[in-house]
Design an enzyme around this catalytic site. Structure first.
Site, PDB file in Angstrom:
ATOM      1  N   GLY A 220      -2.749   6.195   3.721  1.00 56.08           N
ATOM      2  CA  GLY A 220      -3.371   6.188   5.325  1.00 56.08           C
ATOM      3  C   GLY A 220      -1.621   6.504   5.593  1.00 56.08           C
ATOM      4  N   ASN A 221      -1.281   5.655   7.022  1.00 55.08           N
ATOM      5  CA  ASN A 221      -0.516   5.524   8.064  1.00 55.08           C
ATOM      6  C   ASN A 221      -0.297   3.695   8.544  1.00 55.08           C
ATOM      7  OD1 ASN A 221      -0.545   6.304  10.144  1.00 55.08           O
ATOM      8  ND2 ASN A 221      -1.875   7.915  10.372  1.00 55.08           N
ATOM      9  N   ARG A 222       0.936   3.844   9.695  1.00 55.38           N
ATOM     10  CA  ARG A 222       0.879   2.718   9.873  1.00 55.38           C
ATOM     11  C   ARG A 222       0.564   2.877  10.987  1.00 55.38           C
ATOM     12  NH1 ARG A 222       6.891   1.979   8.792  1.00 55.38           N
ATOM     13  NH2 ARG A 222       6.674   0.362  10.261  1.00 55.38           N
TER      14      ARG A 222
END
Ligand SMILES: Cc1cc2nc3c(=O)[nH]c(=O)nc-3n(C[C@H](O)[C@H](O)[C@H](O)COP(=O)(O)O)c2cc1C
Length: 420
Positions: A220-222
């Site tokens: 995922g990413n932030r």
């Protein structure tokens, strides 16, 4: 304020329609309810009557004490036909929950009860919110019926995915939450007049996609979705009809904004492509994965089986924004976002502008303190063909306002150029 006609059919989720009525009336709308006979086994008419302050009807032959009027209207002198008068007065007709049976009837033009007769007579926007067991939702008959309704201009909402009513079952088929139903209703209403984006249809993507590695892990990413949601809030406040395709966003929902929940880049692509042709403005703020695991492991990868190292082969995901840019039509305004680091960020934004056929790229250097992911502030440079506009560190709401000001300027120039 709008007059909302609510049709309730006989599914277990009928209880959620009560909360929808409460939210809708609290938001200043007036509501009348028609119920199918079966729905009375799930929720009684007395509850809807108490919440709406108006009689609830089931049968076409039943006399309406309010003579088709909504609570804000004086009843007419004569006794009109309920199914005609109710939809004539309504600004929008929402069927929620819509059972598989009622959806089938609507698709085939059957008019064997007040709910379906009213739908056939409706000239206002019709919104259908399906709720059923996942097998019923996936059945070819339901799929075809939903496609028929959509092709006819009916807004059929995507049901939610998760725990279903039958014990232990999960899947697609949940009635969207009452706040989402209200947002969907408000999204199809003519926008409040006076806003600078009156009547414009704005599609926003927000959040960050998650690409599964196995049954429990993902890449995922932030991205929190704050920037995308700020854009949606600002566009709605300016009078636009807004839909947000939200990838894993844990923020509060704005009842004036329709939210479509997605998880992966592939789901985001499907959701955006389905809505792109109908939008005037696209604001692509989501952080969409560029790569995903080439193979999703069945079940959970066990560490004692995998050993000390795990190599996950990754493959490219389709470039959603480039795909949409390639099929853009005149009159659309497309804005991309670029989260970059370092001195080359703006130059990269300019290349992205040309390569993806965009009107603007909002570049943020995510390495700067207070900018980028998961913070309430941002500092950006808005790159357009005509120049660059720097927005110094400020709230994401202010950044959203600057982006929409740029959109307004771009649209004014484009419409002036399109004039003969
Ligand atoms: C306990 C129970 C729950 C039900 N829930 C649903 C449902 O969520 N969705 C659905 O499509 N049908 C559901 N059904 C089936 C419908 O009630 C049935 O198809 C009925 O004919 C629908 O009538 P109506 O569309 O006129 O309201 C349920 C039936 C029972 C007995």
């Amino acid at each position: 304020m709008a007059r909302v006609l609510l049709g309730v059919s006989g599914g277990i989720a009928a209880y959620k329609a009560l909360e929808l009525v409460r939210l809708a009336t609290a938001a200043g709308h007036v509501v009348r309810v028609v119920q199918t006979e079966t729905s009375l086994s799930f929720v009684g008419a007395a509850s809807f009557a108490a919440l709406t302050g108006a009689p609830v009807l089931t049968d076409e032959l039943e006399r309406d004490p309010a003579r088709g009027a909504f609570p804000d209207q004086a009843p007419p002198e004569h006794d009109p036909l309920s199914h005609l008068e109710l939809v004539r007065n309504a600004d929008v007709y929402l069927v929620a929950p819509a059972t598989a049976n009622t959806i089938a009837k609507l698709a085939h033009g059957l008019a064997d009860n007040l709910l379906t007769s009213a739908a056939l007579a409706a000239r206002c926007p019709v919104v259908v919110a399906p709720a059923m067991n996942d097998g019923m939702w996936a059945h070819a008959a339901t799929v075809a019926n939903v496609a028929t309704l959509r092709a006819r201009g009916v807004t059929v909402l995507e049901p939610g995915v998760g725990r279903l009513a039958s014990k232990g079952e999960e899947g697609a088929g949940r009635l969207p939450e009452p706040g989402e139903l209200l947002a969907a209703v408000e999204a199809v209403l003519p926008a409040a007049s006076g806003g600078p984006m009156d009547g414009l249809r704005v599609l926003v993507s927000a959040g960050g996609t998650r690409e599964p590695i196995d049954a429990v892990r993902y890449v995922g990413n932030r991205s929190s979705g704050r920037m995308g949601f700020a854009l949606a809030d600002e566009a709605a406040a300016r009078g636009a009809r807004v839909t947000v395709v939200a990838a894993n966003v844990a923020l509060a929902r704005n009842p004036r904004v329709e939210v479509v929940e997605v998880e992966t880049a592939a789901e985001l692509q499907v959701a955006c492509e389905a809505r792109f042709d109908g939008c005037d403005v696209l604001l692509m703020a989501a952080a969409v994965a560029d790569f995903r695991p080439a193979r999703v492991a069945d079940g959970k990868l066990k560490k004692d089986v995998v050993g000390d190292e795990l190599a996950v082969a990754m493959e490219r995901t389709p470039d959603v924004l480039a795909g949409l840019g390639a099929r853009r039509r005149p009159g659309q305004t497309l804005v991309g976002f670029a989260a970059e680091t370092g001195d080359e960020a703006v130059a990269y934004g300019r290349r992205k502008l040309a390569a993806k056929r965009l009107d603007a790229v909002v570049v943020n250097d995510v390495a700067r303190p207070g900018a980028g992911f998961d913070v309430p502030t941002n500092e950006v440079t808005i790159v357009t063909a005509g120049g660059e506009r720097h927005v110094a560190l400020t709230s994401k709401g202010e950044v959203a306002a600057a982006v929409l000001d740029t959109v307004a300027e771009l649209r004014a120039v484009a419409s002036a150029e399109a004039r003969p």
